[in-house]
Design an enzyme around this catalytic site. Sequence first.
Site, PDB file in Angstrom:
ATOM      1  N   ASP A 188       0.857  -1.194   0.000  1.00 58.55           N
ATOM      2  CA  ASP A 188       0.000   0.000   0.000  1.00 58.55           C
ATOM      3  C   ASP A 188       0.884   1.232   0.000  1.00 58.55           C
ATOM      4  O   ASP A 188       1.991   1.201   0.524  1.00 58.55           O
ATOM      5  CB  ASP A 188      -0.938   0.020   1.226  1.00 58.55           C
ATOM      6  CG  ASP A 188      -2.185   0.868   0.991  1.00 58.55           C
ATOM      7  OD1 ASP A 188      -2.036   2.101   0.819  1.00 58.55           O
ATOM      8  OD2 ASP A 188      -3.293   0.319   0.968  1.00 58.55           O
ATOM      9  N   ASN A 213      -5.641  -4.604  -6.291  1.00 57.47           N
ATOM     10  CA  ASN A 213      -6.854  -3.972  -5.771  1.00 57.47           C
ATOM     11  C   ASN A 213      -6.721  -2.459  -5.613  1.00 57.47           C
ATOM     12  O   ASN A 213      -7.723  -1.747  -5.600  1.00 57.47           O
ATOM     13  CB  ASN A 213      -7.167  -4.649  -4.426  1.00 57.47           C
ATOM     14  CG  ASN A 213      -8.053  -3.811  -3.528  1.00 57.47           C
ATOM     15  OD1 ASN A 213      -9.275  -3.798  -3.696  1.00 57.47           O
ATOM     16  ND2 ASN A 213      -7.450  -3.088  -2.588  1.00 57.47           N
ATOM     17  N   TYR A 259     -12.480   7.594 -13.827  1.00 51.66           N
ATOM     18  CA  TYR A 259     -12.640   6.328 -13.105  1.00 51.66           C
ATOM     19  C   TYR A 259     -13.244   5.264 -14.031  1.00 51.66           C
ATOM     20  O   TYR A 259     -12.728   4.146 -14.133  1.00 51.66           O
ATOM     21  CB  TYR A 259     -13.526   6.578 -11.883  1.00 51.66           C
ATOM     22  CG  TYR A 259     -13.614   5.406 -10.930  1.00 51.66           C
ATOM     23  CD1 TYR A 259     -12.559   5.112 -10.067  1.00 51.66           C
ATOM     24  CD2 TYR A 259     -14.751   4.615 -10.864  1.00 51.66           C
ATOM     25  CE1 TYR A 259     -12.637   4.042  -9.177  1.00 51.66           C
ATOM     26  CE2 TYR A 259     -14.839   3.551  -9.980  1.00 51.66           C
ATOM     27  CZ  TYR A 259     -13.781   3.270  -9.142  1.00 51.66           C
ATOM     28  OH  TYR A 259     -13.867   2.212  -8.261  1.00 51.66           O
ATOM     29  N   LYS A 301     -11.348   1.911 -15.285  1.00 56.12           N
ATOM     30  CA  LYS A 301     -11.837   0.582 -14.894  1.00 56.12           C
ATOM     31  C   LYS A 301     -12.273  -0.244 -16.113  1.00 56.12           C
ATOM     32  O   LYS A 301     -12.118  -1.473 -16.117  1.00 56.12           O
ATOM     33  CB  LYS A 301     -12.970   0.714 -13.868  1.00 56.12           C
ATOM     34  CG  LYS A 301     -12.517   1.321 -12.523  1.00 56.12           C
ATOM     35  CD  LYS A 301     -11.483   0.473 -11.807  1.00 56.12           C
ATOM     36  CE  LYS A 301     -11.243   0.924 -10.373  1.00 56.12           C
ATOM     37  NZ  LYS A 301     -10.288   0.090  -9.643  1.00 56.12           N
ATOM     38  N   ILE A 318     -19.677  -0.962  -1.918  1.00 53.11           N
ATOM     39  CA  ILE A 318     -19.039  -1.688  -0.814  1.00 53.11           C
ATOM     40  C   ILE A 318     -18.636  -0.668   0.260  1.00 53.11           C
ATOM     41  O   ILE A 318     -18.023   0.364  -0.056  1.00 53.11           O
ATOM     42  CB  ILE A 318     -17.785  -2.453  -1.300  1.00 53.11           C
ATOM     43  CG1 ILE A 318     -18.107  -3.289  -2.558  1.00 53.11           C
ATOM     44  CG2 ILE A 318     -17.239  -3.332  -0.179  1.00 53.11           C
ATOM     45  CD1 ILE A 318     -19.224  -4.315  -2.414  1.00 53.11           C
ATOM     46  N   THR A 378     -16.607   0.979   2.316  1.00 50.25           N
ATOM     47  CA  THR A 378     -15.182   1.217   2.594  1.00 50.25           C
ATOM     48  C   THR A 378     -14.959   2.731   2.645  1.00 50.25           C
ATOM     49  O   THR A 378     -15.822   3.507   2.204  1.00 50.25           O
ATOM     50  CB  THR A 378     -14.287   0.646   1.465  1.00 50.25           C
ATOM     51  OG1 THR A 378     -14.493   1.455   0.297  1.00 50.25           O
ATOM     52  CG2 THR A 378     -14.590  -0.805   1.149  1.00 50.25           C
TER      53      THR A 378
HETATM   54  N1  LIG Z   1     -15.926   0.516  -2.325  1.00 45.33           N
HETATM   55  C1  LIG Z   1     -16.615   0.345  -3.439  1.00 45.33           C
HETATM   56  O1  LIG Z   1     -17.836   0.414  -3.454  1.00 45.33           O
HETATM   57  C2  LIG Z   1     -15.899   0.053  -4.728  1.00 45.33           C
HETATM   58  C3  LIG Z   1     -16.674  -0.021  -5.889  1.00 45.33           C
HETATM   59  C4  LIG Z   1     -16.064  -0.314  -7.079  1.00 45.33           C
HETATM   60  C5  LIG Z   1     -14.704  -0.532  -7.135  1.00 45.33           C
HETATM   61  N2  LIG Z   1     -13.954  -0.448  -6.009  1.00 45.33           N
HETATM   62  C6  LIG Z   1     -12.522  -0.662  -6.151  1.00 45.33           C
HETATM   63  O2  LIG Z   1     -12.044  -1.488  -5.115  1.00 45.33           O
HETATM   64  C7  LIG Z   1     -10.679  -1.193  -4.856  1.00 45.33           C
HETATM   65  C8  LIG Z   1     -10.473  -1.004  -3.365  1.00 45.33           C
HETATM   66  O3  LIG Z   1     -11.217   0.115  -2.955  1.00 45.33           O
HETATM   67  P1  LIG Z   1     -11.795   0.320  -1.479  1.00 45.33           P
HETATM   68  O4  LIG Z   1     -13.227   0.601  -1.636  1.00 45.33           O
HETATM   69  O5  LIG Z   1     -11.356  -0.759  -0.592  1.00 45.33           O
HETATM   70  O6  LIG Z   1     -11.096   1.708  -1.154  1.00 45.33           O
HETATM   71  P2  LIG Z   1     -10.163   2.225   0.028  1.00 45.33           P
HETATM   72  O7  LIG Z   1      -9.973   3.663  -0.280  1.00 45.33           O
HETATM   73  O8  LIG Z   1     -10.717   1.812   1.344  1.00 45.33           O
HETATM   74  O9  LIG Z   1      -8.797   1.436  -0.177  1.00 45.33           O
HETATM   75  C9  LIG Z   1      -7.948   1.684  -1.251  1.00 45.33           C
HETATM   76  C10 LIG Z   1      -6.522   1.436  -0.794  1.00 45.33           C
HETATM   77  O10 LIG Z   1      -5.665   1.636  -1.928  1.00 45.33           O
HETATM   78  C11 LIG Z   1      -4.543   2.373  -1.513  1.00 45.33           C
HETATM   79  N3  LIG Z   1      -3.964   3.085  -2.646  1.00 45.33           N
HETATM   80  C12 LIG Z   1      -4.444   4.186  -3.276  1.00 45.33           C
HETATM   81  N4  LIG Z   1      -3.606   4.562  -4.247  1.00 45.33           N
HETATM   82  C13 LIG Z   1      -2.579   3.683  -4.243  1.00 45.33           C
HETATM   83  C14 LIG Z   1      -1.403   3.548  -5.004  1.00 45.33           C
HETATM   84  N5  LIG Z   1      -1.089   4.427  -5.969  1.00 45.33           N
HETATM   85  N6  LIG Z   1      -0.563   2.514  -4.744  1.00 45.33           N
HETATM   86  C15 LIG Z   1      -0.862   1.641  -3.740  1.00 45.33           C
HETATM   87  N7  LIG Z   1      -1.942   1.734  -2.975  1.00 45.33           N
HETATM   88  C16 LIG Z   1      -2.805   2.738  -3.220  1.00 45.33           C
HETATM   89  C17 LIG Z   1      -5.077   3.331  -0.449  1.00 45.33           C
HETATM   90  O11 LIG Z   1      -4.024   3.829   0.369  1.00 45.33           O
HETATM   91  C18 LIG Z   1      -6.051   2.431   0.285  1.00 45.33           C
HETATM   92  O12 LIG Z   1      -5.410   1.737   1.337  1.00 45.33           O
HETATM   93  C19 LIG Z   1     -10.345   0.028  -5.705  1.00 45.33           C
HETATM   94  O13 LIG Z   1      -9.675  -0.364  -6.884  1.00 45.33           O
HETATM   95  C20 LIG Z   1     -11.706   0.592  -6.043  1.00 45.33           C
HETATM   96  O14 LIG Z   1     -11.696   1.330  -7.241  1.00 45.33           O
HETATM   97  C21 LIG Z   1     -14.521  -0.147  -4.803  1.00 45.33           C
END
Ligand SMILES: NC(=O)c1ccc[n+]([C@@H]2O[C@H](COP(=O)([O-])OP(=O)(O)OC[C@H]3O[C@@H](n4cnc5c(N)ncnc54)[C@H](O)[C@@H]3O)[C@@H](O)[C@H]2O)c1
Length: 265
Positions: free
Chosen positions: A47, A100, A167, A171, A200, A202
């Site tokens: 991370d 992720n 975004y 994606k 989700i 988060t």
């Molecule tokens: N939460 C949702 O509803 C949702 C929906 C669709 C897609 N996603 C995708 O799921 C994945 C995880 O998202 P989440 O919801 O857990 O978000 P989150 O913000 O809780 O976690 C994302 C993590 O990625 C890390 N990060 C960001 N940029 C980074 C980089 N350049 N290098 C390394 N780490 C990095 C952040 O520090 C964080 O710990 C993402 O790719 C997001 O696009 C999430």
Amino acid sequence: MTSQVPTPLLPRRFAGKVCAVTGAGSGIGRATALAFASEGGQVVVADVDEAGGQETVKQIEAGGGEAVFIRTDIASRADVKAMVALAVSQFGRLDCAVNNAGITGGVNAPTGDYPEEAWTKVLAVNLTGTWYCVQEELAAMLPQGSGTIVNVASAAGLHGHPNNVSYAASKHGVVGLTKTAALEYATRGIRVNALCPTGIETPMIMDGRLNLRNNPEALAKFSGQAALKRLGRPEEVADVALWLCSEQSSFITGHALAVDGGAFA
Ligand SMILES: NC(=O)c1ccc[n+]([C@@H]2O[C@H](COP(=O)([O-])OP(=O)(O)OC[C@H]3O[C@@H](n4cnc5c(N)ncnc54)[C@H](O)[C@@H]3O)[C@@H](O)[C@H]2O)c1
């Protein structure tokens, strides 16, 4: 006489497997890292956020699992190389990778007005960063003749996403990257799939662009988009990521699997 029902042991599908998770310091990534560890995997927690990543390792170790943290900005080729090198130097190989890490642009604007800075940043992390990960992971997996890669895309990788063009474009790109790599490496023992979550619970959606934590009306509307009428839990996405990394999905590659509570059914 009361019979003693033994507590079922967790399956240990990942015993002896080395698993790397990017963005493992929060949300879906942390849940995935914890899940791998709970099933016996040795986990590389990557991370850009050191505190978050270290906390994930602490939680894994507290549960008796094995993990190592490396500060990784996936938009940096050198960082991604170092992440894969650590998996190999510390644990001897790389079997499973969940790419992720991802960001949103933090901007709500239609395509015509969307700021270039946000476009460039989101593409650099979500698409180019994920591509770096896939390339470097393939370099470790191909000599082994085995490996599974899961790229976390989004429902916005399958459908348009108004006011969030960088975004959605990034994606959709992750889905294209996934399908292409899957076709290229299927006969060399490597499967590549994508996950397409939405809604989700988060920090990304609770505190980020949508700030649902402070907006009960928006939260209710957002939750209501799912047929299941609730937000998903990070663990519910982690379960699917692990399944796609496991032998139980051995005939699945090049798939983009929605984890959306039926939102787009
Ligand atoms: N939460 C949702 O509803 C949702 C929906 C669709 C897609 N996603 C995708 O799921 C994945 C995880 O998202 P989440 O919801 O857990 O978000 P989150 O913000 O809780 O976690 C994302 C993590 O990625 C890390 N990060 C960001 N940029 C980074 C980089 N350049 N290098 C390394 N780490 C990095 C952040 O520090 C964080 O710990 C993402 O790719 C997001 O696009 C999430």
